[in-house]
Design a protein around this motif. Structure first.
Motif, PDB file in Angstrom:
ATOM      1  N   PHE A 100      -2.863   3.042   3.196  1.00 11.58           N
ATOM      2  CA  PHE A 100      -4.142   3.047   2.478  1.00 11.58           C
ATOM      3  C   PHE A 100      -4.024   3.608   1.072  1.00 11.58           C
ATOM      4  O   PHE A 100      -5.023   3.815   0.387  1.00 11.58           O
ATOM      5  CB  PHE A 100      -5.202   3.794   3.295  1.00 11.58           C
ATOM      6  CG  PHE A 100      -5.382   3.163   4.643  1.00 11.58           C
ATOM      7  CD1 PHE A 100      -5.993   1.913   4.763  1.00 11.58           C
ATOM      8  CD2 PHE A 100      -4.885   3.768   5.790  1.00 11.58           C
ATOM      9  CE1 PHE A 100      -6.134   1.297   5.997  1.00 11.58           C
ATOM     10  CE2 PHE A 100      -5.016   3.163   7.033  1.00 11.58           C
ATOM     11  CZ  PHE A 100      -5.646   1.927   7.138  1.00 11.58           C
ATOM     12  N   ASP A 101      -2.790   3.866   0.650  1.00 11.52           N
ATOM     13  CA  ASP A 101      -2.566   4.279  -0.739  1.00 11.52           C
ATOM     14  C   ASP A 101      -2.114   3.041  -1.503  1.00 11.52           C
ATOM     15  O   ASP A 101      -1.015   2.539  -1.300  1.00 11.52           O
ATOM     16  CB  ASP A 101      -1.494   5.377  -0.788  1.00 11.52           C
ATOM     17  CG  ASP A 101      -1.114   5.732  -2.218  1.00 11.52           C
ATOM     18  OD1 ASP A 101      -1.767   5.239  -3.161  1.00 11.52           O
ATOM     19  OD2 ASP A 101      -0.148   6.498  -2.395  1.00 11.52           O
ATOM     20  N   PHE A 102      -2.958   2.531  -2.350  1.00 14.14           N
ATOM     21  CA  PHE A 102      -2.658   1.257  -2.998  1.00 14.14           C
ATOM     22  C   PHE A 102      -1.863   1.432  -4.295  1.00 14.14           C
ATOM     23  O   PHE A 102      -1.586   0.475  -4.993  1.00 14.14           O
ATOM     24  CB  PHE A 102      -3.950   0.446  -3.188  1.00 14.14           C
ATOM     25  CG  PHE A 102      -4.585   0.125  -1.866  1.00 14.14           C
ATOM     26  CD1 PHE A 102      -4.015  -0.828  -1.025  1.00 14.14           C
ATOM     27  CD2 PHE A 102      -5.703   0.821  -1.419  1.00 14.14           C
ATOM     28  CE1 PHE A 102      -4.565  -1.114   0.219  1.00 14.14           C
ATOM     29  CE2 PHE A 102      -6.261   0.550  -0.175  1.00 14.14           C
ATOM     30  CZ  PHE A 102      -5.695  -0.415   0.648  1.00 14.14           C
ATOM     31  N   ASN A 103      -1.483   2.664  -4.624  1.00 15.37           N
ATOM     32  CA  ASN A 103      -0.605   2.918  -5.774  1.00 15.37           C
ATOM     33  C   ASN A 103       0.849   2.758  -5.338  1.00 15.37           C
ATOM     34  O   ASN A 103       1.616   3.699  -5.307  1.00 15.37           O
ATOM     35  CB  ASN A 103      -0.800   4.345  -6.304  1.00 15.37           C
ATOM     36  CG  ASN A 103      -2.011   4.416  -7.186  1.00 15.37           C
ATOM     37  OD1 ASN A 103      -2.337   3.449  -7.889  1.00 15.37           O
ATOM     38  ND2 ASN A 103      -2.679   5.555  -7.154  1.00 15.37           N
ATOM     39  N   ASP A 104       1.205   1.529  -5.017  1.00 18.55           N
ATOM     40  CA  ASP A 104       2.478   1.258  -4.358  1.00 18.55           C
ATOM     41  C   ASP A 104       3.565   0.939  -5.380  1.00 18.55           C
ATOM     42  O   ASP A 104       4.452   0.165  -5.104  1.00 18.55           O
ATOM     43  CB  ASP A 104       2.254   0.053  -3.413  1.00 18.55           C
ATOM     44  CG  ASP A 104       3.265   0.016  -2.279  1.00 18.55           C
ATOM     45  OD1 ASP A 104       4.025   0.984  -2.155  1.00 18.55           O
ATOM     46  OD2 ASP A 104       3.289  -0.987  -1.553  1.00 18.55           O
ATOM     47  N   ASP A 105       3.486   1.525  -6.578  1.00 19.78           N
ATOM     48  CA  ASP A 105       4.373   1.055  -7.649  1.00 19.78           C
ATOM     49  C   ASP A 105       5.296   2.161  -8.181  1.00 19.78           C
ATOM     50  O   ASP A 105       5.627   2.192  -9.357  1.00 19.78           O
ATOM     51  CB  ASP A 105       3.547   0.444  -8.794  1.00 19.78           C
ATOM     52  CG  ASP A 105       2.425   1.369  -9.224  1.00 19.78           C
ATOM     53  OD1 ASP A 105       2.396   2.530  -8.730  1.00 19.78           O
ATOM     54  OD2 ASP A 105       1.584   0.962 -10.040  1.00 19.78           O
ATOM     55  N   THR A 106       5.693   3.094  -7.305  1.00 21.48           N
ATOM     56  CA  THR A 106       6.644   4.131  -7.708  1.00 21.48           C
ATOM     57  C   THR A 106       7.972   3.464  -8.094  1.00 21.48           C
ATOM     58  O   THR A 106       8.459   2.617  -7.355  1.00 21.48           O
ATOM     59  CB  THR A 106       6.893   5.092  -6.527  1.00 21.48           C
ATOM     60  OG1 THR A 106       5.623   5.519  -6.025  1.00 21.48           O
ATOM     61  CG2 THR A 106       7.712   6.298  -6.938  1.00 21.48           C
ATOM     62  N   PRO A 107       8.553   3.838  -9.263  1.00 23.66           N
ATOM     63  CA  PRO A 107       9.844   3.241  -9.634  1.00 23.66           C
ATOM     64  C   PRO A 107      10.923   3.563  -8.585  1.00 23.66           C
ATOM     65  O   PRO A 107      10.893   4.634  -7.971  1.00 23.66           O
ATOM     66  CB  PRO A 107      10.183   3.927 -10.961  1.00 23.66           C
ATOM     67  CG  PRO A 107       8.919   4.552 -11.437  1.00 23.66           C
ATOM     68  CD  PRO A 107       8.057   4.794 -10.243  1.00 23.66           C
ATOM     69  N   SER A 108      11.863   2.625  -8.422  1.00 26.47           N
ATOM     70  CA  SER A 108      12.869   2.735  -7.358  1.00 26.47           C
ATOM     71  C   SER A 108      13.621   4.055  -7.377  1.00 26.47           C
ATOM     72  O   SER A 108      13.788   4.704  -6.342  1.00 26.47           O
ATOM     73  CB  SER A 108      13.893   1.611  -7.479  1.00 26.47           C
ATOM     74  OG  SER A 108      13.256   0.389  -7.364  1.00 26.47           O
TER      75      SER A 108
END
Ligand SMILES: [Cu+2]
Length: 225
Positions: A100-108
């Protein structure tokens, strides 16, 4: 697997109204160890290879922090359709994933560091059997008395991370009744089992429940080969 999670079995008399769930208690590790043990024997017998061993998904090492690529090859029998297409290789796994956390864009590279720090917390800082293995669940206790660190995450979180985000329970991997339909269930669980062994070897007083007669005398039914 579904039968022991979704209410097919109840506790014995006089607690026959209580449903048995092997998750969120000290049964998580031993139940799944038996489960993959018999699954391995069944596959070995089908293959005619008594030395067959299930592989494990080493998702806590940097090199293993993505779905093993052969499970994502559409031409492989290990491929499974009901998964999150955004989480196929080379996407780095989030070991503490929250659907439910839609900030799914942490750099690898940052996700890799988070994962390593997170594994330290779950393996090393969870230094008591209650924290690591989960709480005792004896006859008459309320079910799901307390989840262990590894079961909560990365076990549960990677189940959710693999499953299809647009399904109500992140089927198939994201929920009990369908998880074992996805072939990646097995290397996911063999690795969780491996972490139990590693944890015991960390020493400094780390002991599981193997001196507790209630834990040792619990039994379950499995299919054999
Ligand atoms: Cu699981």
């Amino acid at each position: 697997h579904c039968a022991y999670c979704n209410g097919a079995y109840h506790l014995t008399h006089p607690f026959q109204n209580t449903k048995l769930n092997i998750h969120r208690s000290w049964f998580f590790f031993p139940f799944h160890r038996w489960y993959i043990y018999f699954f391995e024997r069944i596959l070995g017998s089908l293959l005619g290879d008594p030395n067959f061993a299930l592989p494990f998904w080493n998702r806590d090492a940097v090199e293993g922090m993505q779905m093993p690529p052969y499970f994502a090859n559409p031409n492989s029998s290990l491929y499974h359709k009901l998964r999150n297409p955004k989480h196929l290789p080379p996407q780095v796994v989030d070991l503490n994933y929250d659907p439910f956390d839609f900030n799914d864009d942490t750099p690898s590279h940052q996700q890799v560091s988070y994962n390593l720090a997170f594994m330290y917390k779950q393996m090393v800082l969870a230094s008591t059997k209650g924290l690591f293995m989960g709480s005792p669940f004896r006859l008459g206790d309320n079910p799901t008395p307390g989840i262990g660190s590894i079961e909560a995450a990365p076990h549960n979180t990677v189940h959710k991370w693999v499953g299809a985000a647009d399904k109500p329970h992140q089927e198939d991997m994201g929920t009990f009744y369908t998880a074992a339909r996805d072939p990646v269930f097995y290397p996911h669980h063999t690795n969780s089992d491996r972490l139990w062994g590693i944890w015991k070897k960390l020493g400094e007083g780390r002991k599981d429940y193997s001196d507790d007669p209630d834990w040792l005398d619990s039994d379950f039914y499995f299919y054999d080969e």
